[in-house]
Design a protein around this motif. Structure first.
Motif, PDB file in Angstrom:
ATOM      1  N   UNK A 571       1.296  -6.132   4.864  1.00  0.00           N
ATOM      2  CA  UNK A 571       1.357  -5.011   5.796  1.00  0.00           C
ATOM      3  C   UNK A 571       1.288  -3.664   5.074  1.00  0.00           C
ATOM      4  N   UNK A 572       1.463  -3.665   3.764  1.00  0.00           N
ATOM      5  CA  UNK A 572       1.610  -2.430   2.997  1.00  0.00           C
ATOM      6  C   UNK A 572       0.333  -2.136   2.221  1.00  0.00           C
ATOM      7  N   UNK A 573      -0.161  -0.900   2.401  1.00  0.00           N
ATOM      8  CA  UNK A 573      -1.349  -0.455   1.677  1.00  0.00           C
ATOM      9  C   UNK A 573      -0.977   0.042   0.288  1.00  0.00           C
ATOM     10  N   UNK A 574       0.082   0.851   0.196  1.00  0.00           N
ATOM     11  CA  UNK A 574       0.501   1.404  -1.094  1.00  0.00           C
ATOM     12  C   UNK A 574       1.957   1.831  -1.006  1.00  0.00           C
ATOM     13  N   UNK A 575       2.526   2.109  -2.175  1.00  0.00           N
ATOM     14  CA  UNK A 575       3.917   2.549  -2.275  1.00  0.00           C
ATOM     15  C   UNK A 575       3.938   3.894  -2.984  1.00  0.00           C
ATOM     16  N   UNK A 576       4.716   4.836  -2.455  1.00  0.00           N
ATOM     17  CA  UNK A 576       4.665   6.213  -2.945  1.00  0.00           C
ATOM     18  C   UNK A 576       5.658   6.495  -4.075  1.00  0.00           C
ATOM     19  N   UNK A 577       6.198   5.476  -4.666  1.00  0.00           N
ATOM     20  CA  UNK A 577       7.116   5.651  -5.789  1.00  0.00           C
ATOM     21  C   UNK A 577       6.850   4.533  -6.792  1.00  0.00           C
ATOM     22  N   UNK A 578       6.574   4.902  -8.040  1.00  0.00           N
ATOM     23  CA  UNK A 578       6.206   3.904  -9.038  1.00  0.00           C
ATOM     24  C   UNK A 578       7.345   2.933  -9.320  1.00  0.00           C
ATOM     25  N   UNK A 579       8.594   3.402  -9.222  1.00  0.00           N
ATOM     26  CA  UNK A 579       9.728   2.513  -9.449  1.00  0.00           C
ATOM     27  C   UNK A 579       9.793   1.435  -8.374  1.00  0.00           C
ATOM     28  N   UNK A 580       9.495   1.806  -7.129  1.00  0.00           N
ATOM     29  CA  UNK A 580       9.556   0.850  -6.026  1.00  0.00           C
ATOM     30  C   UNK A 580       8.351  -0.080  -5.963  1.00  0.00           C
ATOM     31  N   UNK A 584       8.484  -4.138  -4.217  1.00  0.00           N
ATOM     32  CA  UNK A 584       8.319  -4.036  -2.764  1.00  0.00           C
ATOM     33  C   UNK A 584       7.702  -5.312  -2.206  1.00  0.00           C
ATOM     34  N   UNK A 585       8.271  -5.806  -1.114  1.00  0.00           N
ATOM     35  CA  UNK A 585       7.662  -6.932  -0.407  1.00  0.00           C
ATOM     36  C   UNK A 585       6.522  -6.383   0.450  1.00  0.00           C
ATOM     37  N   UNK A 586       5.269  -6.708   0.131  1.00  0.00           N
ATOM     38  CA  UNK A 586       4.143  -6.106   0.854  1.00  0.00           C
ATOM     39  C   UNK A 586       3.994  -6.618   2.282  1.00  0.00           C
ATOM     40  N   UNK A 587       4.704  -7.686   2.624  1.00  0.00           N
ATOM     41  CA  UNK A 587       4.602  -8.216   3.979  1.00  0.00           C
ATOM     42  C   UNK A 587       5.614  -7.569   4.936  1.00  0.00           C
TER      43      UNK A 587
END
Length: 757
Positions: A571-580, A584-587
């Protein structure tokens, strides 16, 4: 009394009063102070002049008779005119939008104000009697072409009055306007997020503080060419020029520079002093620490400056300490003399000709109950404090008040006052039977709105909108575990709530811009990752955890959603924090109220099953579960009842799944709201539901201790061995009173929704 002695006395007093026998509650206190939902008290000095929401900047008329104050908060913006002689507001003029910039032209008859989201500079005529009349509006971009990132902040006028310089905040440039023609004649690039513009007295150059770059730039006025830059510290904001006085250079007084430039560092506890040579070279000559104590964590937020007429003292507005620091600057090394107590979240100050300091208090003098469901930022109108120049004894007394108003003292960094045997350790690094923390941040509900029908605790059933029929799990969890009836969010709305919940502070960027967004003047939301000027002083909870090598899993924080899920279910295109990004669970879909919270929790439960298979679960799991924010009554959208019932069921599924897992005996689930938005509550607009779900809180009791969002952070930090991020979580009361020494491992059984699904 010496300032160091005042610090010591305040620290001892803080230890003795850290756990009162009678629960504290937000509101007026016996000593005349007001206890805020943040846990800090305010007891402002001087006379208080009411103005409108979130005053941010001011300008003094050339004759010194009038102070103009620009109000740029939730309510429609305006400019207040205050008579210095009478200490009264004598007029208030509306402006389509206004944010930071307000300045007099050299003739004293014309005023210019930056137009914020309108991308204009507004011109006003100013009379000798203090009357302000709107005249022209200078467009920096045509209305038809205006976009959300067209935003004008500060304004400055050249010493000859021929040109206006305006900060084009999100295009990282200075716009030059010719007021005769009313047209933009130049656009000069500068650092990222130009905050303040300060003209050099000779008119040949100007300084710009870059909110995002930690830098002050110097440019030529005639062509915008960069002359100098100096890197200082995070979030440089206000600037103040001090020319070397005649005769200085003797008796140890400053002599190395022709002038000094004082610069506040909003994400530090410091004021940076830049020496300016005759040839206009810049050099850092000194850093002034304006913290309340020697080991004070970040969080003072110095953001405004004023200087006495004789230039012997500067006054440093410390927004997140509700104080103004007084600093002697006559010697080569500046000396912190003490503090003046202010109202809630001071934003700026101005020294007046009658030897009085005018302090702008952004959030005024208190918070309010809101039984009619008003947005908190609408009630919190600002004030201007008028404080005559204090004597040494008066400043000592003021300093004692400021120290007493703060819940923090340096001993708290070493050990919290927690009884032996409690599952919450008294200091980071000590053992705890709790090894796993699940931190759930929900949407925007007040306490009475949801829990007012509990039948116990400090509840008002008449204000219930989403009672037990709609939220059976939240009611059952409160009955089986702990009901918190004295818990508060630190935030007004979601924008600052997300920062408070994850960083232990709302950075100055959020505090200053989110009221404009919430009022829907600025049609842009950039408060959750990606904005370079919106970094908190010490990062986020996950930043601290990563530094301590704590294993983590992220569910929905700072993610950009895909329009449709991928073939792999992502469900996730990208994450706005390199630490996260790596945890991150992309689903797990980020904030999107068209997607079910119950389906989100099912993604987590699949992870939980895998954790059981491997025998390993991360130490910190952060989960966004925000559908109870709702669309309100927006047509064509899911109803509030539907969304809140879905959110409640999701929380029940989460508690049931974890309580039936092998990790239950070593787990605590902390659940808070990010904010209360406009939820009704008879105690305070910031009171909200909170839950701590663990075998060690399986008590069926009411805990009326005063807690807030930073109490949750402090408790999590103690469990996981993390140090506080700011003075807010360092000074917050840990939630140990909710915990018992022995575990009750009975599992929780989720209740099916009764309405809305």
């Amino acid at each position: 009394m010496k300032y160091s002695h005042l610090i010591l006395l305040a620290g001892v007093a803080g230890l003795l009063s850290s756990q009162p026998s009678i629960p504290e509650r937000v509101g007026p206190q016996p000593d005349g102070s007001f206890l805020l939902p943040t846990g800090w008290r305010i007891k402002p000095a001087g006379k208080q002049i009411p103005v409108d929401t979130f005053p941010m900047s001011s300008a003094l008329s050339l004759d010194g008779k009038y102070l103009l104050v620009l109000n740029g908060g939730f309510k429609p913006p305006s400019i207040s005119v205050i008579s210095v002689a009478s200490g009264q507001e004598i007029g208030r003029t509306p402006i389509a939008d206004g944010w930071l910039g307000i300045a007099f032209a050299p003739n004293g008859k014309t005023v210019y104000a930056g137009g914020g989201s309108q991308a204009k500079v507004y011109e006003f005529a100013f009379s000798d009697s203090g009357k302000l009349d709107a005249k022209r509006a200078f467009e920096t971009v045509p209305d038809a072409e205006r976009k959300p990132d067209d935003f004008i902040g500060d304004v400055a006028v050249s010493p000859d009055g021929r040109l206006i310089y305006a900060a084009d905040l999100f295009h990282d440039r200075i716009v030059v306007i010719n007021p005769q023609s009313g047209r933009v004649i130049e656009r000069y690039k500068t650092g990222r997020r130009p905050y303040r513009i300060l003209m050099h007295p000779d008119g040949k150059s100007y300084f710009v503080s870059s909110w995002a770059d930690g830098t002050v730039y110097q440019h030529q006025t005639n062509n915008g060419e960069q002359l100098n830059l100096i890197r200082l510290g995070q979030h440089p904001t206000d600037m103040l020029w001090r020319e070397k006085k005649s005769g200085e250079g003797q008796s140890g007084e400053p002599s190395d520079f022709a002038a000094r430039l004082f610069v506040t560092g909003g994400n530090t506890n410091s004021v940076f002093v830049v020496g300016i040579s005759e040839s206009k070279d810049m050099q850092l000559s000194e850093t002034i620490n304006v913290a309340l104590s020697p080991r004070h964590p970040l969080g003072m937020t110095p953001s405004g400056l004023a200087m006495s007429t004789d230039q012997s003292q500067i006054f440093v507005v410390c927004s997140d300490a509700n104080a103004v620091a007084v600093v002697d600057v006559t010697d080569k090394r500046s000396r912190l003399q003490g503090f003046i107590p202010t109202g809630w979240y001071p934003t700026a100050a101005k020294w007046l000709p009658n030897q009085t300091l005018a302090i702008l208090n952004g959030r005024g003098l208190k918070s309010y109950p809101n039984p009619r469901g008003q947005i908190a930022g609408q009630n919190q109108t600002g004030t201007v404090s008028l404080v005559p120049k204090p004597t040494e004894d008066q400043l000592d007394a003021f300093t004692k008040t400021v120290l007493a108003n703060s819940p923090y003292n340096d001993r708290m960094l070493m050990e919290a006052a927690i009884p032996a045997g409690n599952p919450i350790p008294s200091k980071p690094g000590d053992p705890s039977p709790i090894e796993h923390v699940i931190y759930v941040i929900k949407g925007s509900r007040s306490y009475d709105q949801v829990m007012g029908d509990m039948g116990r605790g400090n509840s008002d059933e008449s204000l219930v909108l989403y009672g037990e029929k709609i939220t059976p799990n939240q009611h059952k969890l409160a009955r089986e575990f702990v009901l918190f009836d004295n818990f508060y969010v630190n935030a007004n709305v979601s924008a600052d709530g997300q920062s408070w919940a994850t960083a232990g502070i709302a950075p100055d960027y959020v505090q200053r811009l989110s009221p404009n967004s919430e009022a829907r003047r600025r049609q842009y939301y950039d408060y959750e990752g990606g904005e370079p000027a919106n970094l908190p002083p010490a990062g986020y909870l996950w930043t601290s955890a990563a530094a301590a090598k704590i294993s983590m899993r992220n569910y929905g924080y700072w993610v950009l959603n895909r329009k449709v899920a991928g073939d792999d279910g992502a469900q996730v295109e990208s994450v706005k924090d390199s630490t996260l990004s790596t945890m991150t669970n992309p689903q797990y879909r980020g904030f999107d109220m068209e997607y079910s919270d119950a389906d989100r929790v099912k993604v987590f439960l699949r992870d939980l099953a895998e954790f059981e298979n491997t025998g390993n679960m991360p130490k910190l799991l952060i989960m966004r579960l925000g559908n109870d924010h709702t669309y309100g009554t927006a047509p064509g959208k899911k109803s509030p009842v539907t969304l809140i019932a879905d959110n409640d069921y999701a929380l029940g599924l989460l508690a049931e799944g974890v309580s039936k897992s092998k990790f239950w005996l070593k787990t605590a689930i902390f659940v808070i709201e990010s904010d209360t938005q406009s939820g009704a509550d008879h105690v305070d607009s910031h009171r909200s539901p909170a839950f701590v779900i663990s075998p060690y809180t399986h008590r069926g009791t009411v805990d009326s201790s005063m807690y807030n969002q930073t109490s949750v952070l402090r408790t999590i930090e103690l469990i996981l061995g993390l140090h506080p991020m700011t003075h807010y979580d360092a000074g917050a009361r840990p939630m140990f009173a909710a915990f018992q020494n022995t575990a009750d491992a009975r599992p929780y059984q989720a209740e099916s929704p009764n309405a809305g699904r």
